[in-house]
Structure formats: structure tokens, C-alpha cells
Design a protein around this motif. Structure first.
Motif, mmCIF file in Angstrom:
data_model
loop_
_atom_site.group_PDB
_atom_site.id
_atom_site.type_symbol
_atom_site.label_atom_id
_atom_site.label_comp_id
_atom_site.label_asym_id
_atom_site.label_seq_id
_atom_site.Cartn_x
_atom_site.Cartn_y
_atom_site.Cartn_z
ATOM 1 N N GLY A 1 -5.119 2.004 -9.752
ATOM 2 C CA GLY A 1 -5.593 2.486 -8.457
ATOM 3 C C GLY A 1 -4.496 2.695 -7.438
ATOM 4 O O GLY A 1 -4.761 3.134 -6.317
ATOM 5 N N VAL A 2 -3.234 2.382 -7.796
ATOM 6 C CA VAL A 2 -2.125 2.602 -6.866
ATOM 7 C C VAL A 2 -1.913 4.107 -6.675
ATOM 8 O O VAL A 2 -2.065 4.894 -7.619
ATOM 9 C CB VAL A 2 -0.838 1.928 -7.390
ATOM 10 N N ASP B 1 0.844 -1.208 0.000
ATOM 11 C CA ASP B 1 0.000 0.000 0.000
ATOM 12 C C ASP B 1 0.871 1.246 0.000
ATOM 13 O O ASP B 1 0.566 2.252 0.651
ATOM 14 C CB ASP B 1 -0.946 0.011 1.204
ATOM 15 N N ALA B 2 1.982 1.166 -0.734
ATOM 16 C CA ALA B 2 2.962 2.257 -0.719
ATOM 17 C C ALA B 2 2.621 3.311 -1.764
ATOM 18 O O ALA B 2 2.005 3.023 -2.794
ATOM 19 C CB ALA B 2 4.360 1.704 -0.997
ATOM 20 N N LEU B 3 3.040 4.535 -1.489
ATOM 21 C CA LEU B 3 3.054 5.557 -2.525
ATOM 22 C C LEU B 3 4.145 5.170 -3.516
ATOM 23 O O LEU B 3 5.291 4.933 -3.132
ATOM 24 C CB LEU B 3 3.358 6.928 -1.932
ATOM 25 N N TYR B 4 3.781 5.081 -4.804
ATOM 26 C CA TYR B 4 4.739 4.707 -5.836
ATOM 27 C C TYR B 4 5.260 5.976 -6.497
ATOM 28 O O TYR B 4 4.521 6.706 -7.145
ATOM 29 C CB TYR B 4 4.081 3.796 -6.865
ATOM 30 N N THR B 5 6.550 6.227 -6.322
ATOM 31 C CA THR B 5 7.167 7.461 -6.803
ATOM 32 C C THR B 5 8.147 7.145 -7.927
ATOM 33 O O THR B 5 9.014 6.280 -7.783
ATOM 34 C CB THR B 5 7.913 8.162 -5.651
ATOM 35 N N TYR B 6 8.001 7.853 -9.041
ATOM 36 C CA TYR B 6 8.854 7.616 -10.195
ATOM 37 C C TYR B 6 8.996 8.918 -10.979
ATOM 38 O O TYR B 6 8.402 9.945 -10.615
ATOM 39 C CB TYR B 6 8.271 6.513 -11.078
ATOM 40 N N HIS B 7 9.791 8.878 -12.044
ATOM 41 C CA HIS B 7 9.961 10.082 -12.863
ATOM 42 C C HIS B 7 9.759 9.713 -14.330
ATOM 43 O O HIS B 7 10.664 9.244 -15.004
ATOM 44 C CB HIS B 7 11.345 10.697 -12.672
ATOM 45 N N GLY B 8 8.535 9.927 -14.808
ATOM 46 C CA GLY B 8 8.218 9.704 -16.206
ATOM 47 C C GLY B 8 7.967 8.247 -16.531
ATOM 48 O O GLY B 8 8.345 7.338 -15.795
ATOM 49 N N ALA B 9 7.309 8.025 -17.667
ATOM 50 C CA ALA B 9 7.035 6.675 -18.152
ATOM 51 C C ALA B 9 6.428 6.784 -19.538
ATOM 52 O O ALA B 9 5.943 7.841 -19.947
ATOM 53 C CB ALA B 9 6.088 5.929 -17.217
#
Length: 344
Positions: free
Chosen positions: A145-146, A125-133
Motif C-alpha cells: 500500500g506504500v 508517508d513518503a513516496l518511495y522511488t526506486y529503479h527496478g526490483a
């Protein structure tokens, strides 16, 4: 008659004294138990099994971290409760760093998303943090829904993400964790959450074989080596023959658990992107205390966990690194010898 009366009185006082002593003894036992309860740790961190010095209901934060040679050394990896390492493109891996017990000020360089990374993040149930996709991956993340934060929307705002001048893009994007609380609130995401704990034990629950040094080979020039330090009782990590260190602390990554998972990989496009099966289970290796335990891995509620003879195996309290490798060729070499690798 008088003699009988004195005997009765004496017996009565003896009984009362015994009851009083018994009550005092019980009171002392209760007081001691209460003191022990006060001294015992009230909480443990659910993803490390270690005694909690702070809150345990904060949100789990996960971050896509770049592992290109130009992105090393990375910032914040030494503070992660768990790090997952997957092939991302070609034979270059990326990390999903999972934070709960400790959150550094900066994490990165942050890199673009892949579906199997946010699948793992969702298991906590983590916040998913990324840069671009790629557009189709962004669409999949939104539809899944994440809860997520895409650095491409906050590029260089200096409150949540920043670009550094010492490296070239895409190897210079960093998450500023002080901005996370405001982000969570602004997007209506939960800032607190009860986290189901992983299973931990200080005792090995299955027999293992000596594994003082273990090397995972993703490619000829892409290797990961874990060497057991008998003094620290931890595995020290190297990448391509060089120590994996945290740029913020200059500390080498040192781990209580290394979990190697063999899963089906399929290349799905010309960019070398992959689809990785994290549902079916399969063969794995759990490294603890300088020993390797052959295990099966299973996906339980989105979490990749070790099993032996059908029963879940606990992790040793501390930090964990999970290396997901292709079933074929699945190259893992083990050196049973080794010894103390700590510096003088």
C-alpha cells in the motif's frame, strides 16, 4: 467642604491617569508581544527542526540511491533531510534519501528496491522511488500500500527518469524531480500531507563521551567515517577513505546528527540480499556536537528513533544520517581526539 471637594477631584484624576498609564502599558506590552510573534518563525520543517522558509505540507519524497563505487559521487545527497544507509547486497550499502525541506533537481544514481527501505519510507508517508526490483519485491511493494514510483516503468522518458552517458547501467539512472508533481497527480497520490515532526532540541539531553572521529566498518573495503569539524559543528562524511561529496555542488556531506543502529541481519538468497529486523529495537549510538551518546533504538510508527532511559532523545536541528549495521560483528571504532578538520 471646598477643600474636601478639591482633594476628591485630585484623587479622581490621579486614579484616571493611573488607569490610562496602565492601559497604555498593557497596550505597549501587547504590541511588543505581537511584534515578537510576527518576528518569530511560524513554522519549522518537521524532519530537520529548522526554520521553514517555504511550505511544510508538501509530500515527503524518498529515493533509493546507489552507493557502488562506480556510482560515486552521487547527486542530491547534500539536500536530503535524512539519509538511511543499509547493506543491500554483499557488503555494499545503499541509501534511502528522504527529502522534504529541500528537493534538488536531480537525485541518483537510483537503484533497485529492498523491503526494509520501503518500510522506512512508509514511516514518513513518503513516496518511495526506486529503479527496478525482483518480481517478488515488486509484488510486496504493491501489496504493502506504500505510494511508489518504479523508474523501470519510466526509463529514459526524460521527464521523470533519465540515463546519463558518463556511466554504465545500472549506475546511471537519475530521478528528475520536476516530474514528480505530475506523477503524483496521475497516480492519484496525495501531493500535500501533514507530517508528524521529529523531536528536536539545540541542547544535548543526555551525557555523552568524546567522539571526534567514528568509523563504521561494513567490510574491510567498505567503511564509513564521520569526523567532527569543531568550526562547522558538523560531522563530515567519508566513504572508503574518500570524502563523500555531492556531484551537483561538490560539497562534502556535513551533518548535525549521526545515528548508528545495530539490528539483526539475515542473508536470504544467493545474491546476498538480506532481511533486516527493524521492529525489535536494540543498541545504538547518537553522535552530536562531537560526542557519542549510547542509546537504545525503538521503532515508533515505522520510524527508527533514539531512546535513553526509556525516554526519547531529540535530534539537533539540521540534517541526519542513519547507519544501520549488523548486530554481529557491529564494528564501530571511536577516536576521542581529533579537532578541527575544516580546510584553511
Amino acid at each position: 467642604m471646598r477643600k474636601f471637594l478639591w482633594v476628591s477631584v485630585f484623587l479622581l484624576f490621579s486614579v484616571l491617569a493611573a488607569c490610562s498609564n496602565n492601559n497604555d502599558s498593557k497596550k505597549e506590552e501587547k504590541d511588543a508581544a505581537a511584534q515578537e510573534e510576527d518576528e518569530a518563525p511560524e513554522n519549522t520543517y518537521p524532519l530537520t527542526g529548522e526554520t521553514a522558509s517555504g511550505s511544510i505540507d508538501q509530500r515527503v519524497i524518498s529515493v533509493m540511491v546507489n552507493n557502488h563505487s562506480q556510482a560515486r559521487p552521487q547527486s542530491g545527497l547534500s539536500k536530503a533531510d535524512i539519509v538511511y544507509e543499509f547493506l543491500a547486497e554483499g557488503y555494499i550499502t545503499r541509501f534511502l534519501a528522504v527529502y522534504h525541506s529541500d528537493l534538488p533537481e536531480n537525485v541518483g544514481p537510483v537503484r533497485s528496491a529492498r523491503p526494509y527501505f520501503y518500510e522506512v519510507a512508509d514511516g514518513f508517508d513518503a513516496l518511495y522511488t526506486y529503479h527496478g526490483a525482483a518480481n517478488f519485491i515488486n509484488d510486496d511493494i504493491e501489496d504493502s500500500g506504500v505510494d511508489y514510483a518504479d523508474g523501470a516503468h519510466y526509463d529514459n522518458d526524460r521527464e521523470l527518469f533519465k540515463r546519463t552517458s558518463d556511466r554504465q547501467a545500472p549506475h546511471n539512472s537519475y530521478l528528475i524531480t520536476n516530474g514528480l508533481e505530475q506523477l503524483l497527480q496521475s497516480k492519484g497520490y496525495d501531493t500535500e500531507m501533514e507530517i508528524d515532526p521529529l523531536l528536536f532540541s539545540n541542547e544535548m539531553k543526555a551525557e555523552g563521551t568524546s567522539a571526534q572521529q567514528v568509523t563504521v566498518t561494513y567490510d574491510e573495503d567498505e567503511t564509513v567515517t564521520y569526523t567532527y569539524d569543531n568550526q562547522k559543528e558538523q560531522y563530515l562524511r567519508e566513504s572508503d577513505g574518500e570524502a563523500t561529496v555531492d556531484a551537483e555542488t561538490n560539497e562534502q556531506i556535513a551533518l548535525e546528527n549521526v545515528f548508528i543502529v545495530a539490528a539483526s541481519h539475515e542473508v536470504i538468497d544467493d545474491e546476498g540480499r538480506r532481511d533486516i529486523d527493524l521492529k525489535s529495537g536494540g543498541k545504538g549510538y547518537l553522535l552530536q556536537n562531537g560526542e557519542q551518546i549510547d542509546v537504545e533504538w525503538k521503532n515508533k510508527d515505522g520510524r527508527i528513533l533514539p531512546y535513553k532511559d526509556g525516554k526519547p532523545l531529540p535530534f539537533k536541528p539540521g540534517q541526519t544520517w542513519v547507519n544501520v549495521i549488523p548486530e554481529e560483528p557491529g564494528i564501530v571504532s571511536v577516536n576521542e581526539k581529533g579537532g578541527d578538520t575544516s580546510a584553511d
